[in-house]
Design a protein around this motif. Structure first.
Motif, PDB file in Angstrom:
ATOM      1  N   SER A 191      12.934   1.947   0.351  1.00  0.00           N
ATOM      2  CA  SER A 191      11.810   0.776   0.215  1.00  0.00           C
ATOM      3  C   SER A 191      12.374  -0.484   0.019  1.00  0.00           C
ATOM      4  CB  SER A 191      11.181   1.346  -1.327  1.00  0.00           C
ATOM      5  OG  SER A 191      12.256   1.651  -2.249  1.00  0.00           O
ATOM      6  N   LYS A 205      11.999  -1.513   3.554  1.00  0.00           N
ATOM      7  CA  LYS A 205      10.520  -2.040   3.659  1.00  0.00           C
ATOM      8  C   LYS A 205      10.265  -3.283   3.040  1.00  0.00           C
ATOM      9  CE  LYS A 205       8.275   2.432   4.232  1.00  0.00           C
ATOM     10  NZ  LYS A 205       8.127   3.608   3.287  1.00  0.00           N
ATOM     11  N   ALA A 206      10.696  -3.625   1.811  1.00  0.00           N
ATOM     12  CA  ALA A 206      10.227  -4.955   1.180  1.00  0.00           C
ATOM     13  C   ALA A 206      10.932  -5.883   2.063  1.00  0.00           C
ATOM     14  CB  ALA A 206      10.916  -4.688  -0.174  1.00  0.00           C
ATOM     15  N   ASP A 253      11.468  -6.060   5.185  1.00  0.00           N
ATOM     16  CA  ASP A 253      10.467  -5.942   6.391  1.00  0.00           C
ATOM     17  C   ASP A 253       9.149  -6.925   5.942  1.00  0.00           C
ATOM     18  OD1 ASP A 253      12.512  -4.906   7.900  1.00  0.00           O
ATOM     19  OD2 ASP A 253      11.473  -2.841   7.974  1.00  0.00           O
ATOM     20  N   LYS A 254       8.864  -6.741   4.747  1.00  0.00           N
ATOM     21  CA  LYS A 254       7.449  -7.392   4.569  1.00  0.00           C
ATOM     22  C   LYS A 254       7.800  -8.918   4.118  1.00  0.00           C
ATOM     23  CE  LYS A 254       3.811  -6.244   1.424  1.00  0.00           C
ATOM     24  NZ  LYS A 254       3.450  -5.629   0.149  1.00  0.00           N
ATOM     25  N   TYR A 255       8.715  -8.791   3.268  1.00  0.00           N
ATOM     26  CA  TYR A 255       8.878 -10.638   2.827  1.00  0.00           C
ATOM     27  C   TYR A 255       9.842 -11.308   3.378  1.00  0.00           C
ATOM     28  CZ  TYR A 255       6.411  -8.530  -1.054  1.00  0.00           C
ATOM     29  OH  TYR A 255       5.357  -7.557  -1.885  1.00  0.00           O
ATOM     30  N   TYR A 313      10.487 -11.066   6.813  1.00  0.00           N
ATOM     31  CA  TYR A 313      10.271 -10.544   8.172  1.00  0.00           C
ATOM     32  C   TYR A 313      11.215 -11.182   9.201  1.00  0.00           C
ATOM     33  CZ  TYR A 313       8.221  -8.567  12.328  1.00  0.00           C
ATOM     34  OH  TYR A 313       7.935  -8.053  13.620  1.00  0.00           O
ATOM     35  N   GLU A 369      11.246  -7.867  -6.117  1.00  0.00           N
ATOM     36  CA  GLU A 369       9.902  -7.367  -5.749  1.00  0.00           C
ATOM     37  C   GLU A 369       9.134  -7.198  -7.145  1.00  0.00           C
ATOM     38  OE1 GLU A 369       9.692  -3.929  -3.604  1.00  0.00           O
ATOM     39  OE2 GLU A 369       7.784  -4.275  -2.628  1.00  0.00           O
ATOM     40  N   LYS A 405      13.424 -13.836   0.716  1.00  0.00           N
ATOM     41  CA  LYS A 405      13.891 -14.159   1.982  1.00  0.00           C
ATOM     42  C   LYS A 405      15.562 -14.184   2.188  1.00  0.00           C
ATOM     43  CE  LYS A 405      10.451 -16.153   4.802  1.00  0.00           C
ATOM     44  NZ  LYS A 405       9.189 -16.639   3.856  1.00  0.00           N
TER      45      LYS A 405
END
Lengths: 167, 642
Positions: B68, B71-72, B74-76, B78, B115, B253
């Motif tokens: 996860s 995934k985080a 990849d989301k924030y 990217y 997150e 980031k």
């Protein structure tokens, strides 16, 4: 009236045959891909990663539309529309021959696309539950497709030999 | 080129060596450990033993939080990566780097915290936004919202539906009481905000009017000062929350720098989980553990070398009759891509045959026939070669690219025979410049469709005969010579008889075939009547063969359909007579046609293998060989020589 029919009835019937072959097959394909697409939205809302699998399942019932276009094209070709010799001259009997030759594709394509679409929609379930086995769903869809192919063959072979039967 | 021979191994080793031993076997990657406990003596051992304690759930939890975190990121945080990017390579020693877990888990917990903070801030932002929307109606009212009842005066803040007329409302209030005042604070599409001040003596009368107009009281808890003041305060709070959100996003980031470490750790835990899962399959006491499994016969010595380093005892045997032997297909580069087609169906069982080399020529030729186009074939070859040159591929994608190259070659070859290059692109382009060129061709599905149709059926017949021959081979190999003779030979006799008959010869051969079928096909039935009926009923299978052969007519139909669509595209493009317009239509149309055709052709070519070909001989149901090995998702491990 009779004179009008004699003059234009044949060509009208022939166009009607070719046109309906294209139109009905396209309607069937639209319905089939539509059914599969609707089913896919449910899964994609949950798991967007399965998009490519859903897309492939969705386009499977789309081939009937192409087959319809093939028959339409071939009808026009055999009628001599592309010859550049102006309006072809067909008797009503000739027109009926064209119409009947298009019939297998019309009905076979129209209905098989819808049924194939229903199978494709059901196969979205496989993608949802067992993504690794989804390819088996494709086989199930293609089993239906074969009957569209047979319809295409039937129409095509009739159209092919129509030249020698025309009066 | 075949199904790999397997050896069954059973053995014991010391509990103290367990972890190191499993690790070494994992590095070797050629032992599949299977679950203990189905053989009688294993059941006996299991009595009174508790299953070994493993860290499986702990590792799984950790894998969960690591994934996860990925995934985080990849989301924030990217980062766009190239479409064909090789995985980063890493040496085995740094893969098992001791500092990695701590470093990665630090990143993971920081990402988790960031997150969580971000989500909290988002929730607050929503709350503030809702408060601002709530105050919107009262902005123009210069009465403080905490204005409350006095001893004699009642104060109501509230709304009436937008449909009610305020003047009428005010009028009725005035009629009900002579000491009441109502002010409009503001209104929107649904409601009007109203402040009503009245003398408490008349509370009954006022209330009844309020009820009549659907007055809805609004409570301003926790607000002091006017709506405007509150609005300004909350707005500034919202601004600072947004600032914090930006900071959190920045932070995430920055944490993106840990991506490599986290991904590496993900792969690392996956290996640990594989080992723990293996442990669950063992039987253990305090000192010793027992294991069993499968090794490809050619790797036995490598496994022995590892086992002999430790204190261990083991025996190797050939698979017995009832063993469910795992399947490993061994193929050369030419036939390996067909594994993709085989796996989609089902792996062969251990006593079956590897279908890859058998169907390789058929599959690729069928694909070529249906796709027949020099241009399309070249596109397939080029695409697959580019991808293969750019990326190190593995698994299904590797097979897919290999298959693309093979099928591209056959498509181009069949395309040469039918003289099609993107349909009739060359004559069409020449026509645009007023010239006439036509490609030479041997045959064309448009002009001699009957020839092509018969050709397709003949090719199909050949495949069916080959399938039956393979069946005969398998039966003879298994010592069932008579079965081969009866089941395959009878049919071939009948086919030959039909052939002789068709050439105008005698009907005796066909009759002999029929007789052979009637006499032999019911032989498994217990009673004489059953045998006769079974034999006669088998003649009905002739329709099955007939249907199978007709099924190959799809080769011709798809060959035709693809070609006609390509021609239609070219024709549409050339209608306005401009080369630029033509090129645009050319590009769109042919990409579309190719895309649809690749899917259709692949599936139809596969289907002909599955139903018509495999149906004649295939014994399926094998489970894949899954050795304990290093399986990574994000990095490639380079093994060093030690």
């Amino acid at each position: 009236m009779v004179e009008f029919l004699n003059q234009f009835g044949g060509i009208g019937l022939a166009f009607l045959g070719g046109g309906l072959a294209a139109a009905l097959c396209c309607i069937g394909s639209a319905r089939g891909t539509g059914l599969a697409g609707e089913a896919a939205t449910g899964l994609l809302a949950e798991d967007p990663g399965q998009f490519s699998k859903c897309l492939i399942l969705q386009v499977l019932p789309g081939t009937q539309g192409l087959y319809g276009i093939v028959i339409w094209f071939f009808t026009l070709l055999q009628m001599g529309v592309f010859g550049g010799g102006g309006m072809p001259n067909l008797t009503i009997t000739d027109g009926l021959k064209f119409f009947v030759a298009c019939l297998p594709m019309m009905l076979g394509g129209f209905l098989s696309a819808i049924y194939q679409g229903r199978v494709a929609a059901a196969c979205i379930n496989i993608v949802a539950k067992k993504p690794d086995d989804w390819a088996k769903g494709i086989i199930l869809c293609i089993t239906v497709e074969f009957y569209a192919i047979l319809s295409l063959l039937a129409s095509f072979l009739m159209l092919l030999n129509i030249g020698s039967w025309l009066s | 080129m075949a199904i790999a021979k397997m050896k069954k191994i059973k053995g014991f080793a010391m509990q103290a060596d367990r972890d190191t031993l499993l690790r070494e076997l994992q590095l070797l990657g050629c032992l599949e450990v299977s679950e203990m406990g189905d053989a009688p003596e294993e059941k006996e051992w299991l009595e009174g033993l508790e299953g070994s304690e493993t860290k499986l759930s702990e590792y799984r939890d950790r894998l969960q939080s690591v994934s996860s975190a990925i995934k985080a990121l990849d989301k924030y945080a990217y980062v766009k990566s190239a479409m064909f990017k090789n995985r980063s390579e890493i040496k085995l020693s740094s893969f098992f780097d001791e500092q990695l877990p701590e470093k990665a888990m630090n990143y993971v917990s920081e990402i988790e915290a960031a997150e969580r903070e971000l989500l909290r801030l988002y929730a607050q932002e929503d709350k503030k936004k809702a408060a601002l929307a709530f105050l919107e109606l009262w902005l123009d009212l210069d009465v403080p919202l905490d204005y409350t009842d006095t001893n004699y005066a009642g104060v109501y803040f509230g709304t009436i539906p937008a449909g009610s007329n305020f003047d009428v409302f005010h009028e009725e209030l005035k009629e009900a009481s002579d000491r009441v005042q109502a002010i409009v604070a503001g209104s929107d599409r649904e409601q009007t905000g109203v402040l009503v001040v009245f003398h408490k003596e008349h509370i009954e009368q006022v209330n009844s009017v309020l009820r009549k107009f659907g007055f809805n009281r609004v409570a301003f808890k926790d607000y002091t000062g006017t709506a405007r003041e509150n609005h300004d305060r909350i707005s500034s709070e919202l601004a600072s929350i947004r600032e914090e959100i930006n900071k959190s996003l920045e932070r995430l980031k920055e944490l993106g720098e840990g991506r490599e470490a986290i991904k590496l750790y993900y792969d690392r835990i996956s290996q640990l989980i594989a080992i723990e899962e293996t442990k669950e399959k063992l039987i253990e006491t305090d000192k010793v553990f027992a294991f069993k499994g499968w090794i490809p016969a050619d790797r036995v010595s490598a496994v022995e070398k590892v086992l002999d380093k430790f204190c261990s005892a083991y025996e190797l045997t050939d698979p017995g009759k009832d063993d469910n032997v795992p399947i490993k297909l061994v193929n050369n580069p030419l036939t390996a891509p067909l594994t993709m087609v085989t796996e989609m169906y089902s792996l062969p069982s251990y006593d079956g045959v590897d279908p890859n080399p058998l169907m390789m020529p058929f599959f690729t030729i069928f694909f070529g026939i249906m796709f027949n186009d020099v241009g399309y074939g070249l596109v397939l070859i080029l695409l697959s070669l580019i991808v293969r040159a750019k990326v190190k591929l593995r698994g299904t994608v590797k097979y897919m690219m290999g298959l693309m190259t093979l099928c591209g070659i056959t498509s181009a070859m069949v395309g040469l025979l039918t003289g099609s290059f993107f349909g009739d692109a060359i004559p069409t382009i020449a026509g645009l410049y007023g010239k006439q060129i036509s490609l030479p061709y041997l045959f064309s599905p448009m002009e001699d469709p009957l020839l092509v149709l018969i050709g397709a059926l003949i090719i199909g017949f050949i495949q069916i005969i080959v399938g039956m021959a393979i069946n005969a081979y398998m039966l003879i190999r298994d010592g069932k010579f008579l079965d081969a003779l009866f089941d395959v030979g009878s049919w071939w006799l009948l086919f030959a008889g039909i052939g002789v008959l068709a050439m105008g010869g005698t009907y005796w051969v066909a009759l002999a075939g029929v007789a052979a079928l009637v006499l032999t096909q019911g032989r498994s039935k217990p009673t004489l009547i059953g045998k006769i009926i079974g034999g006669i009923a088998s003649l009905y299978d002739i329709t099955g063969y007939f249907g199978d052969i007709l099924s190959y007519s799809r080769l011709m139909a798809l060959m035709l359909a693809g070609g006609v669509i390509a021609t239609v595209v070219n024709m549409l493009g050339s209608l306005p007579g401009s080369i630029i317009f033509y090129l645009i239509i050319f590009l769109i149309g042919h990409v579309f046609n190719m895309g649809l055709n690749i899917v259709g052709t692949y599936v139809h070519a596969s289907r002909l293998q599955y139903l018509e070909f495999f149906g004649k001989f295939y014994r399926d149901g094998g489970k894949p060989f899954t050795p304990l090995s290093l399986k990574t998702k994000y990095v490639d491990i380079i093994k060093e020589e030690n």
